[in-house]
Design an enzyme around this catalytic site. Structure first.
Site, short mmCIF file in Angstrom:
data_model
loop_
_atom_site.label_atom_id
_atom_site.label_comp_id
_atom_site.label_asym_id
_atom_site.label_seq_id
_atom_site.Cartn_x
_atom_site.Cartn_y
_atom_site.Cartn_z
N LYS A 25 2.99 28.03 4.81
CA LYS A 25 2.37 27.24 5.87
C LYS A 25 1.70 25.97 5.33
O LYS A 25 1.47 25.84 4.12
CB LYS A 25 1.36 28.12 6.61
CG LYS A 25 2.01 29.33 7.34
CD LYS A 25 1.00 30.09 8.21
CE LYS A 25 1.65 31.24 8.95
NZ LYS A 25 0.69 31.92 9.87
N TYR A 65 6.49 29.90 18.08
CA TYR A 65 5.43 30.89 18.35
C TYR A 65 5.30 31.21 19.84
O TYR A 65 4.25 31.69 20.28
CB TYR A 65 4.10 30.40 17.79
CG TYR A 65 3.98 30.56 16.28
CD1 TYR A 65 3.82 31.82 15.70
CD2 TYR A 65 4.03 29.47 15.43
CE1 TYR A 65 3.72 31.99 14.33
CE2 TYR A 65 3.93 29.62 14.05
CZ TYR A 65 3.78 30.88 13.51
OH TYR A 65 3.67 31.05 12.15
N ASN A 128 -3.42 31.05 7.09
CA ASN A 128 -3.22 32.22 6.24
C ASN A 128 -1.98 32.15 5.34
O ASN A 128 -1.36 33.15 5.03
CB ASN A 128 -3.25 33.51 7.08
CG ASN A 128 -2.19 33.50 8.16
OD1 ASN A 128 -1.40 32.59 8.25
ND2 ASN A 128 -2.19 34.54 8.98
N HIS A 131 4.01 32.95 6.58
CA HIS A 131 4.54 33.72 7.70
C HIS A 131 5.53 34.74 7.16
O HIS A 131 6.22 34.47 6.17
CB HIS A 131 5.28 32.79 8.67
CG HIS A 131 6.10 33.52 9.70
ND1 HIS A 131 5.54 34.03 10.85
CD2 HIS A 131 7.42 33.86 9.74
CE1 HIS A 131 6.48 34.64 11.56
NE2 HIS A 131 7.63 34.55 10.90
N GLU A 142 14.42 34.00 13.80
CA GLU A 142 13.62 32.96 13.12
C GLU A 142 14.43 32.24 12.06
O GLU A 142 14.29 31.02 11.87
CB GLU A 142 12.36 33.60 12.52
CG GLU A 142 11.40 34.09 13.61
CD GLU A 142 10.27 34.97 13.09
OE1 GLU A 142 9.47 35.43 13.92
OE2 GLU A 142 10.19 35.21 11.86
O1 CDP Z 1 1.44 36.19 11.02
P1 CDP Z 1 1.20 37.61 11.48
O2 CDP Z 1 2.47 38.28 11.96
O3 CDP Z 1 0.47 38.42 10.46
O4 CDP Z 1 0.18 37.53 12.72
P2 CDP Z 1 0.48 37.31 14.28
O5 CDP Z 1 -0.42 38.24 15.03
O6 CDP Z 1 1.94 37.36 14.57
O7 CDP Z 1 -0.06 35.84 14.55
C1 CDP Z 1 0.71 34.70 14.19
C2 CDP Z 1 -0.21 33.71 13.53
O8 CDP Z 1 -1.18 33.26 14.49
C3 CDP Z 1 -1.04 34.24 12.37
O9 CDP Z 1 -0.33 34.30 11.16
C4 CDP Z 1 -2.17 33.23 12.33
O10 CDP Z 1 -1.76 32.02 11.70
C5 CDP Z 1 -2.40 32.95 13.81
N1 CDP Z 1 -3.50 33.77 14.37
C6 CDP Z 1 -4.73 33.18 14.62
O11 CDP Z 1 -4.90 31.98 14.41
N2 CDP Z 1 -5.77 33.95 15.13
C7 CDP Z 1 -5.60 35.25 15.37
N3 CDP Z 1 -6.62 35.97 15.86
C8 CDP Z 1 -4.36 35.86 15.12
C9 CDP Z 1 -3.33 35.10 14.62
MG MG Z 2 3.69 37.84 13.54
#
Ligand code: CDP
Ligand code: MG
Length: 153
Positions: A25, A65, A128, A131, A142
């Site tokens: 990212k 997203y 974070n 991805h 994706e």
């Molecule tokens: O990336 P991952 O699958 O671990 O998490 P997700 O629940 O699919 O969320 C996608 C992305 O949204 C995360 O990797 C974060 O960058 C962002 N996110 C956020 O900004 N705040 C949250 N509470 C949860 C996710």
């Molecule tokens: Mg995810």
């Protein structure tokens, strides 16, 4: 006589679970961590099927997203993901999706296991570092979002 086998089905079965999709990212690219993260991916045994440095437009980030569009963090996430270049890649290895989720660690780096990519390089739940696809089906979707057939090896 031909054996009674459906080669398409057999190929799908053999390939199922072997590929995931990742993005390094914008935060990790800005921090100079492309090399460190690729080294961890390499040491975990992934073969690179496709890879590029690219940047998402705000609209493209929104499309990628889309599944999160009702979530409160969607706007910020799309702004962040389009804020600078990313490295997009398709990775191959046995049990690719699940093993990669374990390699990157929990979404929130505060909860990410020590030694995971997010524990080392993520700075917040939003920013974070990486991805990782959450299913074989999403890995395929994706990967196809970022790469055409001739870009995969
Ligand atoms: O990336 P991952 O699958 O671990 O998490 P997700 O629940 O699919 O969320 C996608 C992305 O949204 C995360 O990797 C974060 O960058 C962002 N996110 C956020 O900004 N705040 C949250 N509470 C949860 C996710
Ligand atoms: Mg995810």
């Amino acid at each position: 006589m031909q054996p009674n086998l459906n080669y398409t089905k057999i190929t799908q079965y053999i390939m199922a679970g072997n590929r995931t999709f990742t993005m390094i990212k914008p935060d990790a690219v800005r921090a100079g961590n492309i090399g460190n993260i690729l080294q961890m991916i390499n040491e975990a045994g992934y073969r690179i099927v496709a890879m590029k440095l690219t940047q998402l437009s705000l609209a493209k980030a929104g499309e990628f997203y889309e599944v999160h569009k009702e979530r409160p963090f969607y706007g910020e996430l799309c702004e962040f993901m389009s804020s600078g270049p990313i490295v997009a890649a398709i990775l191959e290895k046995d049990n690719a999706v699940e093993d990669f989720r374990n390699l990157i660690g929990a979404t929130n780096p505060a909860n990410a296991a020590p030694g995971t990519i997010r524990a080392k390089y993520a700075t917040s739940v939003g920013e974070n570092a990486v991805h990782g696809s959450d299913s074989d089906e999403n890995a395929a979707i994706e990967g196809a979002f970022h790469f055409g057939g001739v870009e995969k090896f």
